[in-house]
Design an enzyme around this catalytic site. Sequence first.
Site, PDB file in Angstrom:
ATOM      1  N   ARG A  53      49.697  36.141  41.586  1.00  0.00           N
ATOM      2  CA  ARG A  53      48.427  35.834  42.247  1.00  0.00           C
ATOM      3  C   ARG A  53      47.558  34.936  41.372  1.00  0.00           C
ATOM      4  NH1 ARG A  53      46.371  41.647  43.959  1.00  0.00           N
ATOM      5  NH2 ARG A  53      47.610  42.193  42.139  1.00  0.00           N
TER       6      ARG A  53
ATOM      7  N   CYS B 262      41.999  39.005  39.355  1.00  0.00           N
ATOM      8  CA  CYS B 262      40.614  39.455  39.136  1.00  0.00           C
ATOM      9  C   CYS B 262      39.628  38.353  38.759  1.00  0.00           C
ATOM     10  CB  CYS B 262      40.597  40.534  38.069  1.00  0.00           C
ATOM     11  SG  CYS B 262      41.646  41.912  38.500  1.00  0.00           S
TER      12      CYS B 262
HETATM   13  C1  UGA Z   1      41.161  41.475  33.831  1.00  0.00           C
HETATM   14  C2  UGA Z   1      40.264  42.123  32.765  1.00  0.00           C
HETATM   15  O1  UGA Z   1      40.709  41.770  31.457  1.00  0.00           O
HETATM   16  C3  UGA Z   1      40.274  43.644  32.910  1.00  0.00           C
HETATM   17  O2  UGA Z   1      39.362  44.221  31.981  1.00  0.00           O
HETATM   18  C4  UGA Z   1      39.845  44.008  34.332  1.00  0.00           C
HETATM   19  O3  UGA Z   1      39.895  45.412  34.552  1.00  0.00           O
HETATM   20  C5  UGA Z   1      40.769  43.334  35.321  1.00  0.00           C
HETATM   21  O4  UGA Z   1      40.737  41.913  35.127  1.00  0.00           O
HETATM   22  C6  UGA Z   1      40.291  43.687  36.699  1.00  0.00           C
HETATM   23  O5  UGA Z   1      39.175  43.300  37.064  1.00  0.00           O
HETATM   24  O6  UGA Z   1      40.967  44.462  37.397  1.00  0.00           O
HETATM   25  P1  UGA Z   1      43.798  41.059  34.133  1.00  0.00           P
HETATM   26  O7  UGA Z   1      43.446  40.301  35.362  1.00  0.00           O
HETATM   27  O8  UGA Z   1      44.910  42.042  34.182  1.00  0.00           O
HETATM   28  O9  UGA Z   1      42.506  41.877  33.587  1.00  0.00           O
HETATM   29  O10 UGA Z   1      44.193  39.974  33.039  1.00  0.00           O
HETATM   30  P2  UGA Z   1      43.631  39.495  31.625  1.00  0.00           P
HETATM   31  O11 UGA Z   1      44.481  40.040  30.551  1.00  0.00           O
HETATM   32  O12 UGA Z   1      42.182  39.673  31.507  1.00  0.00           O
HETATM   33  O13 UGA Z   1      43.944  37.909  31.727  1.00  0.00           O
HETATM   34  C7  UGA Z   1      43.309  37.105  32.732  1.00  0.00           C
HETATM   35  C8  UGA Z   1      43.665  35.654  32.535  1.00  0.00           C
HETATM   36  O14 UGA Z   1      43.047  35.123  31.350  1.00  0.00           O
HETATM   37  C9  UGA Z   1      45.163  35.398  32.361  1.00  0.00           C
HETATM   38  O15 UGA Z   1      45.512  34.238  33.080  1.00  0.00           O
HETATM   39  C10 UGA Z   1      45.316  35.207  30.867  1.00  0.00           C
HETATM   40  O16 UGA Z   1      46.425  34.453  30.496  1.00  0.00           O
HETATM   41  C11 UGA Z   1      44.011  34.491  30.535  1.00  0.00           C
HETATM   42  N1  UGA Z   1      43.598  34.629  29.110  1.00  0.00           N
HETATM   43  C12 UGA Z   1      43.259  35.843  28.596  1.00  0.00           C
HETATM   44  C13 UGA Z   1      43.519  33.497  28.319  1.00  0.00           C
HETATM   45  O17 UGA Z   1      43.815  32.360  28.764  1.00  0.00           O
HETATM   46  N2  UGA Z   1      43.074  33.610  27.022  1.00  0.00           N
HETATM   47  C14 UGA Z   1      42.733  34.817  26.481  1.00  0.00           C
HETATM   48  O18 UGA Z   1      42.332  34.850  25.299  1.00  0.00           O
HETATM   49  C15 UGA Z   1      42.823  35.960  27.288  1.00  0.00           C
END
Ligand code: UGA
Length: 407
Positions: free
Chosen positions: A306, A238
């Site tokens: 992905r 995403c």
């Molecule tokens: C993200 C959004 O958080 C959701 O709200 C949204 O619905 C979704 O995309 C979407 O558009 O469908 P997601 O892709 O499942 O969800 O993953 P996240 O938990 O947001 O993490 C995304 C990336 O950021 C990961 O690589 C994670 O490791 C990284 N991350 C997250 C960090 O490096 N630091 C953080 O504090 C949080």
Amino acid sequence: GNRVTCIDISEEKIEMLRRGQAPIYEPGLNEMIARNVRGGRLHFTTEYAEALEDAEYIFICVGTPSGVDGEADLQYVRMAAESVARCMTHPVIVINKSTVPVGTGDWVADIIKRSQPEPIDFAVVSCPEFTREGSALYDFMNPDRVVIGSRSREAAEKVAQLHLPLRARIVMTDLRTAEMIKYASNAFLATKISFVNAIAAVCEAVGADVNDVVLGMGYDKRIGEAFLRPGPGWGGSCFPKDSHALVKIAEDAGYDFGLLKGVIDVNEEQFARVADKIARHAGGDVTGKVVAVWGLTFKARTDDLRDSPSIEIVSRLLARGAIVRAYDPAVEPGTTDQRLAGIEVVGDPYQAVEGAEVLAVLTEWDEFKWLDFDKVAEGMAARRVVDARNLLDRTGLARRGFEYEGI
Ligand code: UGA
């Protein structure tokens, strides 16, 4: 208590689902499917006509991958809209859940109108999803808000009714604004992470500890502690796709979104910074050296590869001639996924560190914390850890003679 029929064009997925098995890894999902199939509320089909027969609401939840210029590829949304138009027999509300550029709701309405064999009343509503992989069921049942956008007040109110049992705050707005809320939310979350990764880079240069900086910032309610974890950069299906799409949406509308471009650049730099850090701990030149990697998925509690930051970093190490041996609890050895080309995937974390010059922790799987680090130390050629998730116990590692560097 609603009756739901899920449609997919893939026979294979529908067959799996009928057997009670989700085609994706999501904690709790198989159990939820089984419970609702048993209760007679949930059905699966590849036939639009069957699913639409007595449906009042139709959710479009198809993928919108990145197109050539970073814009969202809408071919699956188009296919779904055309199929709905051809098979509808009574008035329906079409609700779009896919992440789509601003204006897509109007475009979908247009497609449906043009593809209908005879005119039947319908309304289009945008209701973007905000669930995260790995906690999707919890996020769905406990939303911070539900966003509903439509031209039709009546349709929007019906969709709000449908969400009432979730007891969430509901934001009612127009179609375009709802579509924008989704992109703005994902772009802002990516911005928070890039910001903190940039702060981490400055911290490293000036001798400050980013973990305490985040703690000190996060207690300020205006900032909040969520999504401020420094790491190897953000990835997944995403944030990368949606941030590029928003840059393109803005550009097409005549606005140069320099800030968001910077957020993306910082993320790319972070992959390079972490790869450099790993190489530095392996003595600079990694040619022919074994680098052990724990974690390949884009984050923990998912099997999704992905746009994984781990793979971005590993590919930089492979390009420098390293031998990368990796373990991930959600990735089977022998997986033929193209994204894993050149990586030796093993089924055991201790096997991964065998003869390694350095261990890189790239995904924050909890189980890594509880491994036997005496055994890890025995297997490695040198006791060095780069922990890109600040996950491991650095004191315990130091006691065992490990050279440790986090973010
Ligand atoms: C993200 C959004 O958080 C959701 O709200 C949204 O619905 C979704 O995309 C979407 O558009 O469908 P997601 O892709 O499942 O969800 O993953 P996240 O938990 O947001 O993490 C995304 C990336 O950021 C990961 O690589 C994670 O490791 C990284 N991350 C997250 C960090 O490096 N630091 C953080 O504090 C949080």
